[in-house]
Design an enzyme around this catalytic site. Structure first.
Site, PDB file in Angstrom:
ATOM      1  CB  THR A 168      -2.388   4.072   2.086  1.00  0.00           C
ATOM      2  OG1 THR A 168      -2.707   4.932   0.990  1.00  0.00           O
ATOM      3  CG2 THR A 168      -3.605   3.232   2.431  1.00  0.00           C
ATOM      4  NE  ARG A 205      -3.290   8.888  -3.622  1.00  0.00           N
ATOM      5  CZ  ARG A 205      -1.999   9.169  -3.689  1.00  0.00           C
ATOM      6  NH1 ARG A 205      -1.103   8.180  -3.638  1.00  0.00           N
ATOM      7  NH2 ARG A 205      -1.589  10.412  -3.828  1.00  0.00           N
ATOM      8  CB  ILE A 236      -0.974   0.018   1.200  1.00  0.00           C
ATOM      9  CG1 ILE A 236      -0.224  -0.127   2.518  1.00  0.00           C
ATOM     10  CG2 ILE A 236      -2.015  -1.088   1.057  1.00  0.00           C
ATOM     11  CD1 ILE A 236      -1.146  -0.103   3.737  1.00  0.00           C
ATOM     12  CG  ASP A 237      -0.079   4.518  -2.582  1.00  0.00           C
ATOM     13  OD1 ASP A 237       0.575   3.724  -3.277  1.00  0.00           O
ATOM     14  OD2 ASP A 237      -1.052   5.160  -3.012  1.00  0.00           O
ATOM     15  CE  LYS A 238       6.813   8.811   3.249  1.00  0.00           C
ATOM     16  NZ  LYS A 238       7.734   9.872   2.779  1.00  0.00           N
TER      17      LYS A 238
END
Length: 338
Positions: free
Chosen positions: A152, A259, A148-150
């Site tokens: 998130t 997103r 998962i994104d940094k």
């Protein structure tokens, strides 16, 4: 599994040529914008076909650029040393000899990469798990089967054996179509869709306008499907909703998928400066304390709160839920009072 399937960070450099750079050589302009790369290195990358101008590949370093040209340089990841164990605190939700489930805080990068060779979740896991994790699924990203994104927060499962890595990777590649894999995210978005639920089926690819971002494309790109459902709406009853809590479930796992998809239907995530920058002025018109809370929320409001999968060794369905982190919970409660 491709980099896009894993959701890896993008590592390109993009630059729109300013007036004072117009007429200059391509290599000189790029070298001037990249303090950490020599002009000789830039010339080699151009010759190797790693540079485009307005979407077209340019292999001549002496090419003269024009004002407004979109330059994109693909920066290959350097051959770094193997990631090392680091004593970084992590929240372990579940662990056995085959796998470990962690609750990742916002701000923690999952694996080493350009600009983040240390201080990642992988470094923390190597310290926590010791030799049991080393080399599983590759040296650079041991045990990682999804990310998962940094910025998130939420749940991740990491393999500790080759058997677990193979079994989990197959489930994530299948995206839960034939098995118990589930991934549900909570998102706080601007406004609210007119209906209570829906599906976004829109291909994604790197943006031509900014190669560091992802965009919805009509042709080509990678197939991406997000199922969403409105859980709560916020704002005065006699006015259009100011914001809403959306549950998103993934049928595919593309970079920045939720997103980009939510922004595509007109409801970008609160705090998302990449895909919801146009809503920054909206914050200034809010009443206190909501104005301060939203202004102080420094990331996209996205939390991976549900993760379910089949245990690759036992066949048991494992299901985990994560509470909202403090910043997300504070924003949610402030919206509920609005």
């Amino acid at each position: 599994m491709s980099p896009e399937d894993r959701g890896e960070e993008l590592s390109d450099f993009a630059y729109k040529v300013a007036a004072d750079d117009a007429g200059k050589r391509l290599d000189a302009v790029l070298a001037g914008q990249l303090d950490t790369i020599s002009r000789n290195r830039v010339q080699a990358l151009i010759k190797a076909g790693e540079v485009t101008v307005n979407g077209g590949k340019i292999v001549e370093a002496k090419y003269r650029v024009n004002e407004g040209d979109e330059l994109v340089l693909v920066l290959p990841e350097p051959e770094d040393a193997d990631p090392q164990p680091e004593d970084i605190p992590i929240t372990v939700v579940y662990e056995d000899e085959h796998l470990i489930v962690v609750d990742k805080p916002a701000g923690l990068v999952v694996h080493p990469g350009a600009g983040n060779w240390t201080g990642t979740l992988v470094n923390a896991l190597l310290h926590h798990c010791g030799d049991s994790l080393a080399g599983i699924g590759g040296v650079k990203r041991p045990g990682i089967v999804h990310r998962i994104d940094k910025d998130t927060s939420g749940l991740l499962v990491v393999a500790k054996t080759d058997l677990a890595h193979q079994g989990l990777s197959a489930q994530f590649a299948d995206h839960g179509r034939t098995g118990p894999l589930e991934r549900a995210y909570s998102a706080l978005v601007w406004g609210a869709p007119a209906s209570l639920k829906g599906t976004i089926d829109a291909n994604l690819a790197r943006s031509n306008a900014n190669r560091l971002k992802i965009a919805v494309v009509k042709t080509s790109g990678r197939h991406a499907i997000t199922h969403w459902q409105v859980k709560e709406r916020y704002g005065p009853e006699d006015e259009p909703p100011l914001a809403s809590l959306i549950e998103c479930r993934l049928e595919t796992g593309r970079t920045h998928q939720i997103r980009v998809h939510m922004a595509h239907i007109g409801h970008p995530l609160i705090g998302d400066d990449d895909y919801g920058a146009g809503y920054k002025t909206k914050v200034n018109r809010l009443d206190e304390p909501l104005k301060s809370t939203v202004a102080g929320f420094s990331r996209q409001a996205l939390h991976a709160g549900l993760l379910a999968f089949e245990h690759p060794a036992t066949g048991e369905t494992m299901r985990f839920e994560s509470d909202y982190p403090a910043d997300f919970a504070e924003l949610l409660e402030t919206l509920r009072k609005f």
